[in-house]
Scaffold this active site. Structure first.
Site, PDB file in Angstrom:
ATOM      1  N   HIS A   1       0.820  -1.216   0.000  1.00 26.16           N
ATOM      2  CA  HIS A   1       0.000   0.000   0.000  1.00 26.16           C
ATOM      3  C   HIS A   1       0.852   1.264   0.000  1.00 26.16           C
ATOM      4  CE1 HIS A   1      -3.364  -2.668   1.020  1.00 26.16           C
ATOM      5  NE2 HIS A   1      -4.119  -1.694   0.546  1.00 26.16           N
ATOM      6  N   GLY A   2       1.966   1.233   0.659  1.00 22.26           N
ATOM      7  CA  GLY A   2       2.785   2.442   0.694  1.00 22.26           C
ATOM      8  C   GLY A   2       4.118   2.178   1.338  1.00 22.26           C
TER       9      GLY A   2
END
Lengths: 890, 478
Positions: B333-334
């Site tokens: 996701h990040g």
């Protein structure tokens, strides 16, 4: 896994692929959807075709991809990798600009934003990104609010964020150190946002007894004070003053006049207490009586840009203009010991464009309380760096703005501490004088390629309506003359609309008419400017004269003209014009010091200029807009439909009225002939009169009063008419209006007049190299006199009389390059009628632009009874924008 | 380009649909590919080259694997070696792209932080340039990579036409934020699909409801969340209000995107699988991951969890696998420690629920309470997902439990947030989440009232949209 996969596919197909819907319902849904998504495209296209919008998506989309020449040149110059990166960056910027323009000029957005915001914000309390609705109609500015509620702005790990230098303390201390080297004392004036002083108007949690500030505020004050910086903290002053008066405007992001005046008083006392200034007994200042100003605040405009009910959002305040001991309006003095750097808080009551009147801003009030002159450098927005940057640039160019300064007051909005780009240590060293590329020219024409440019903010996202952008171009090499770079400022946004300049692309070739920035700096310097994203601001800047004025006003014409000799007797008008144009000579030197404008002579040489002849003789770039008759009749039809009378008042050509001053027997004869009633102009005006338009024939009036010895109807060295002609025109218009049935019922005022003389150096003279001729003309200024103070009249939006047109409406009225104030056509007409008039006038062509401005008002000219359209008669042929049909009252 | 932008809705979409339906069938994949590259390149034209590269590598590796399969029939060892090499090149290339563009900054920052902690600040690696994350790279590299894996595993046929494959990788409806559609799910549709009035009408319903979810619910909820998370100090009550705002924002934002993607797909004749199944109805974290971002969960399960051994290598290994998969899922996701912690929380919860088995704590609670408890855990984990930095996350958690916050300026938040518009948005979000049918169910039968409702939502959403500034989807940054 495979079984499950098949199951997912089958499930999806079953769930989405199969839909129970009757064909008629499905058809409705599809049609409705297609109609909705297509509406803006069709709507905007229709607007574009109707001439009401300059932007069209298909036109501009063509310019997005780089052209083959641009690709090959960039790759050749920068190499494959760097060149590709450069092309990519340019493409991205073009696409961002395109998308922003698409959204900001969308008819859908323009028409929906106000009613939708009325519902969501006015009724339900929603904020948009920049405006937060408070209690009882108060509005708050988003960045100022988020500064107060946000994290501490002194967080060490955020020295740089989003390309901005966040360390305000370091920048301020660096500035102080540089000033101290010149024995100048820095006084900091951070101004709290409205929400700090009036939190109770946003949240019932507060009782209005305490100010609310960012949690780092106290630490910030401690750090700068410990470093020896004087800080004039006006928060207690504003909290104390709010007990007695409103210190901030309810629907604007700025303080009220009274709040500002109280802070100016405290600031003056603070300076008096901490700084020893040399005595200055040369000048004194006095405060005028309260001047009522009603205006819609910037926050109201952002939230409800199309609210058109007259005065619906207006807030009324009383400003107190400051005058010098001789009754003149306050002006900054560079030799002053006090220099004020500021932002829009400084300008709010000084700069006419901001809408709250002039002559009563922070510098003026500080001058009054100190009883000494004050110098001012202020630019709206970007208080963290803009005013320091201007000072730095000025110093770098060799102009010592700090030569006499003993104390420098640095005003900025406190929100800048969270969101501003502090730029670090801007150098304040005095540089050697940089010669402009054309050292002696005030106006030049440059052909070149755009290297860089900045973009204005999206309209509605900022609390100001106008914005200047920066453009860097490289001139094209000619022979042995090498290419040069020019830093150019130009309007990027006017009245919440992006200008055509924003459609220019990097790499595009342009031919621009420029004038030296220093000539307009006084009037335009305080307007928000978007700099380029690097340090090229040290170059001497130029101002882009508007496209329409490229040919039509002499300021933009090619400079350095030969000193002409007298016109030969045997040359004809057409030949003369051809010779002048071939020599790029915009000014003809006539007899007895009279100067004539070449486009005006051309206009008189072309003969009939309407109907089928129009495309052949008109200068309009788009020949569809060449015929003035079509546009004038259409405008008259629109006005008639709304019960409004159009009075057309073209200003006759100077060369026609004073044909003998042009010189040359044959030409004089031809000019006089063209002014006969059966000449082109006379025939055209007669046709308009037959069509039912009220035409005021100034030529007849001038000829009737052409008594020798009296002051002429035109300035000898200027393109404009004289005050005498202004007065006659005003009387002619007033005479017509007084016959109208509604006139008697209107309340009338009596205005004061005062006579004065003006030494005028005309715009035509300014174009002739070495020309120093001046002329002295008499003025009659109109205004309101109170307690010895003479206050000019302001344009009145609610007036039943609307005056539109070109700079003939501004000369002697607009100040600056318009020579004087309070003595132009609007003033004299107000005097003759007994009430002020509404004014929409432009410095460029009066043919189309004023009507576009009227259309943008979107009030369908509500409340108007008469529209007076006054412009130079040469516009019939010389307007490059042409005569577009504009749906002012759709 | 963003679905909820003026440019997309009023220019790109009508022009794309018009071109699509006037183009002969055989050229439609090419047209869709060109439109998709324009859509993708709008953010940054250079990113198009990256996607082209990724597409090219996987296309050729797919062909190579197919050649290996044919060769294995005569020379098994050589054929398998060829297949393995091609698969490795595909995976390494895609992961290298993802690693470089998504994790290089994070890696260098973490390395420098570690050196600072150890007192070796002089050895820091100062990199002047920061690498820009290409839009949607996490989605299309996974999607593209799944093709070669599926071809290798023999569950998908290799595609011969590069335009068809480029169309699959780049298809604009689901390019930048999913759902992650595997090749075998749309292979047949790429070749042949039906275009009916019913399908198009349902597509408009999906798109309209998705746009309304985004503009009328997700954005105001996002305003609540942004105001609270970005505040210098926040009261305990406001902190919970802000957290609820974020929980609804991320759900409605992502769900809206998926609805719009599915709707656009339907308009173009494609049927994409479901990506959400009322995740806040979940009564456990295990169930939550069966309902949230289904395409990612299944991708991670099929290509990572099972590849690591799944639950076939004993209980301890199963728990470790679960935790590892969720950690990687968080990192997907990040690139920050916040996402690692977020993934870690979910991984730990999944492992714990599996460990407890039938003794699961949820079993003793009424269903409603189980749902509420799951929502609370998911929401608390969102703090790490939303906060900008790790210290910010801890500060916010402190405020949630009354340990910190409540400065003078906190009072201002009440004036901003407790307005009818925002309270209404939160209540509406809660009502829809737990009381309204899913878009899939709602649109299965389209009657006149439903058609009018969808049309009204479209008009309202567009009206609200024109007053809002840039409002990208949250998942665009992943």
């Amino acid at each position: 896994m495979d079984r499950e996969q098949n199951h997912r596919e089958a499930q999806a197909e079953a769930e989405v692929g199969q839909t129970a819907v009757r064909p008629v319902v499905a058809a409705f849904m599809v049609l409705f959807f297609v109609l909705v998504v297509l509406t803006p495209l069709l709507w905007d296209s229709a607007h574009h075709v109707a001439g009401n919008s300059a932007f069209h998506v298909l036109d501009e989309a063509r310019h997005l991809p780089p052209r083959s020449t641009e690709i090959s040149r960039t790759l050749w110059e920068a190499g494959l990798l760097q060149g590709t990166a450069q092309l990519n960056t340019r493409m991205r910027r073009r696409m961002e600009s395109f998308e922003s323009r698409l959204q900001s000029t969308s008819s859908l957005r323009i028409h929906l934003v106000t009613p939708v915001n009325r519902f969501f914000s006015g009724l339900l309390g929603a904020s948009n990104a920049d405006v937060y609705p408070g209690r009882t109609g108060w509005l708050f500015y988003g960045p100022a609010l988020r500064h107060v509620t946000g994290p501490p702005f002194l967080r060490a790990h955020q020295r740089f964020e989003g390309g901005r230098a966040m360390d305000s303390v370091a920048a301020i201390l660096g500035f102080q150190r540089q000033l101290a080297e010149r024995d100048i004392i820095l006084v900091l004036l951070p101004l709290p946002g409205k929400v700090s002083i009036y939190p109770e108007q946003l949240s019932t949690t507060f009782d209005g007894k305490i100010a609310v500030q960012n949690v780092a505020n106290a630490e910030f004050l401690r750090q700068v004070r410990d470093a020896g910086v004087l800080v004039c903290d006006v928060v207690p002053t504003l909290m104390d003053a709010k007990e007695r008066t409103i210190t901030y405007l309810r629907r604007d992001s700025h303080w009220s006049p009274l709040g500002m005046e109280r802070c100016a008083e405290v600031l003056a006392a603070f300076i008096g207490e901490h700084v020893s200034l040399p005595p200055d007994n040369q000048r004194s200042y006095r405060r005028g009586e309260g001047r009522e100003v009603a205006y819609r605040g910037d926050l109201a405009t952002m939230l409800y840009p199309e609210a058109n009910a007259e005065g619906e959002m207006d807030e009324t305040v009383f400003t107190h203009p400051i005058f010098d001991s001789e009754g003149g309006t306050w002006a900054p003095h560079e030799e002053s010991a006090v220099l004020l750097l500021g932002d829009s808080f400084t300008n709010i009551y000084s700069q006419a464009d901001l809408g709250w009147g002039t002559g009563a801003g922070l510098a003026e009030q500080l001058s009054f309380y100190l009883q000494r002159p004050v110098d001012r450098i202020a630019q709206n927005d970007h208080g963290a760096f803009a005013s320091r940057q201007i000072l730095s640039d000025t110093m770098h160019r060799g102009r010592d703005r700090l030569a006499n300064t003993r104390v420098l007051v640095y005003e900025f909005a406190a929100r800048e501490l969270s969101w501003g780009d502090w730029k670090g240590d801007l150098p304040m060293q005095l540089g050697s004088t940089i010669q402009a590329p054309a050292a002696l020219e005030d106006a030049i024409t440059v052909s070149g390629r755009i290297l860089k440019r900045s973009l204005p903010p999206v309209p509605g996202s900022v609390p100001y309506k106008d914005c200047i952008v920066s453009i860097l171009i490289e001139s094209i090499e000619r022979g042995s003359e090498p290419s040069k770079s020019f830093l150019i400022y130009a309007w990027g946004m006017r009245d919440h609309q992006w200008t055509d300049v924003t459609s220019w692309q990097v790499g595009e070739r342009v031919r621009l008419d420029l004038q030296r920035w220093s000539l307009v700096n006084e009037t335009l310097g305080s307007i928000n400017r978007v700099p380029l994203d690097d340090g090229v601001m040290n170059a001497e800047p130029w101002w882009l004269t508007t496209e329409a004025t490229r040919v039509e006003t002499p300021l933009s014409a090619t400079a350095t003209l030969p000193k002409t000799t007298s016109v030969p007797d045997d040359i004809g008008l057409i030949d003369l014009v051809q010779q002048l144009e071939a020599a790029k000579q915009q000014v003809l030197r006539g007899q007895d010091g009279w100067l004539f404008f070449t486009p005006e002579l051309r206009s008189m040489s072309v003969g009939p200029f309407w109907g089928e002849a129009a495309p052949q003789v008109s200068r309009a770039r788009n020949k569809d807009h060449a015929d003035p008759r079509v546009a004038i009749l259409d405008f008259n039809r629109q006005l008639k439909g709304a019960g409004i009378e159009l009075i057309l008042m073209p200003v006759p050509p100077k060369a026609g009225i004073y044909a003998e001053k042009v010189g040359g027997a044959r030409i004089t004869e031809e000019l006089r002939a063209s002014m006969e009633s059966d000449g082109a102009l006379g025939t055209f005006l007669a046709q308009l009169a037959v069509a039912g338009i009220t035409v005021i024939d100034l030529q007849a009036a001038f000829e009737a009063q052409a008594d020798a010895g009296a002051e002429p109807f035109y300035c000898r060295t200027d393109t404009h008419w004289s005050p005498r002609a202004c007065s006659m025109a005003a009387d002619s218009v007033a005479e017509r209006i007084r016959t109208l049935p509604w006139y008697d019922a209107l309340p009338k005022n009596t205005y004061e007049t005062r006579e004065s003389e003006l030494v005028l150096h005309g715009d035509l003279a300014a174009l002739i190299d070495g020309e120093t001729r001046e002329e002295i003309i008499s003025l009659k200024q109109v205004g309101v006199a109170e307690n010895g103070t003479f206050t000019p009249l302001l344009s009145a939006r609610q007036s039943p009389v609307l005056l539109i047109g070109d700079s003939h409406n501004l000369v002697f009225h607009g100040g600056g390059d318009m020579h004087a104030t309070a003595a132009g056509l609007p003033d004299l007409l107000a005097h003759a009628l007994g009430f002020p008039v509404d004014l929409v006038a432009v410095r460029g062509s009066g043919a189309t632009t004023p009507r576009i401005t009227l259309a943008r008002r979107r009030d369908k000219l509500a409340g108007k009874k008469v529209v007076v359209w006054c412009f130079a008669a040469r516009e019939f042929t010389e307007s490059t924008t042409g005569w577009r049909v504009i749906p002012v009252i759709p | 380009m963003v679905f909820s932008s003026h440019l997309f809705i009023f220019y790109f979409l009508p022009i794309a649909l018009t071109l699509y339906y006037v183009t002969p069938h055989r050229f439609r994949p090419l047209l869709l590919t060109l439109l998709s590259y324009l859509f993708y390149g709008w953010a940054n034209p250079a990113f198009v080259l990256l996607m082209l590269f990724s597409t090219g590598v996987d296309y050729f590796m797919g062909l190579r694997i197919a050649s290996g399969q044919r060769m294995a029939e005569s020379d098994r060892a050589t054929g398998q070696r060829m297949q393995r090499r091609a698969l490795a090149i595909s995976i390494v290339t895609n992961l290298a792209l993802l690693g470089f563009f998504k994790y290089a900054n994070f890696g260098i920052d973490s390395y420098n932080d570690l050196l600072s902690v150890l007192g070796w600040a002089d050895a820091r690696w100062d990199m002047a340039l920061r690498i820009t994350l290409p839009l949607g790279i996490s989605f299309y590299t996974f999607q593209s990579m799944s093709y070669t894996i599926d071809v290798y595993q023999g569950v998908a046929r290799p595609v011969r036409n590069i335009v068809t494959f480029a169309c699959y990788v780049s298809m604009f409806p689901q390019l930048v934020a999913g759902p992650i559609v595997r090749f075998r799910e749309v292979a047949d549709q790429l070749e042949q699909r039906s275009h009916t009035l019913e399908k198009f009408a349902r597509g408009t319903a999906f798109f309209s409801l998705g746009l309304a979810k985004k503009v009328l619910i997700a954005n105001p909820c996002g305003h609540i969340a942004d105001t609270c998370f970005d505040a210098g100090s926040v009261t305990t009550m406001d902190a919970w209000y802000g957290l609820a705002g974020y929980s609804f924002q991320i759900y409605f934002d992502f769900s809206a995107y998926s609805d719009m993607a599915i709707g656009l797909g339907l308009m173009l004749g494609f049927v994409f699988p479901k990506n959400f199944d009322s995740p806040y109805h979940a009564a456990s974290i295990t169930e939550f991951w069966r309902r949230w971002h289904i395409s990612l969960s299944q991708f991670l399960r099929d290509y990572l969890y099972i590849a690591l051994g799944g639950n076939r290598r004993g209980a301890a290994r199963t728990y470790a696998n679960l935790a590892l998969v969720m950690l990687i899922g968080g990192l997907w996701h990040g690139a920050s420690w916040n996402f690692v912690i977020w993934g870690g929380i979910h991984g730990a919860m999944l492992a714990l629920e599996r460990l407890q088995g039938k003794a699961n704590v949820y079993r003793h609670l009424p269903h409603g309470l189980r749902v509420l408890l799951t929502f609370a855990i998911v929401s608390l984990a969102w703090v790490f997902f939303r906060a900008t930095t790790l210290p910010d996350a801890w500060t916010y958690l402190s405020a949630l439990f009354g340990i910190d916050g409540d400065g003078a300026s906190a009072g201002l938040l009440r004036g901003i947030l407790y307005q009818p518009y925002y309270l209404g948005a939160i209540l509406l979000a809660a009502g829809i989440t737990w009381g309204a049918p899913q878009t899939w169910d709602f649109t299965r039968e389209l009657s006149w009232p439903k058609a009018l409702w969808c049309s009204l939502m479209l008009v309202l959403a567009i009206a609200a949209l024109v007053t809002q500034s840039y409002n990208p989807f949250i998942y665009f940054i992943f």
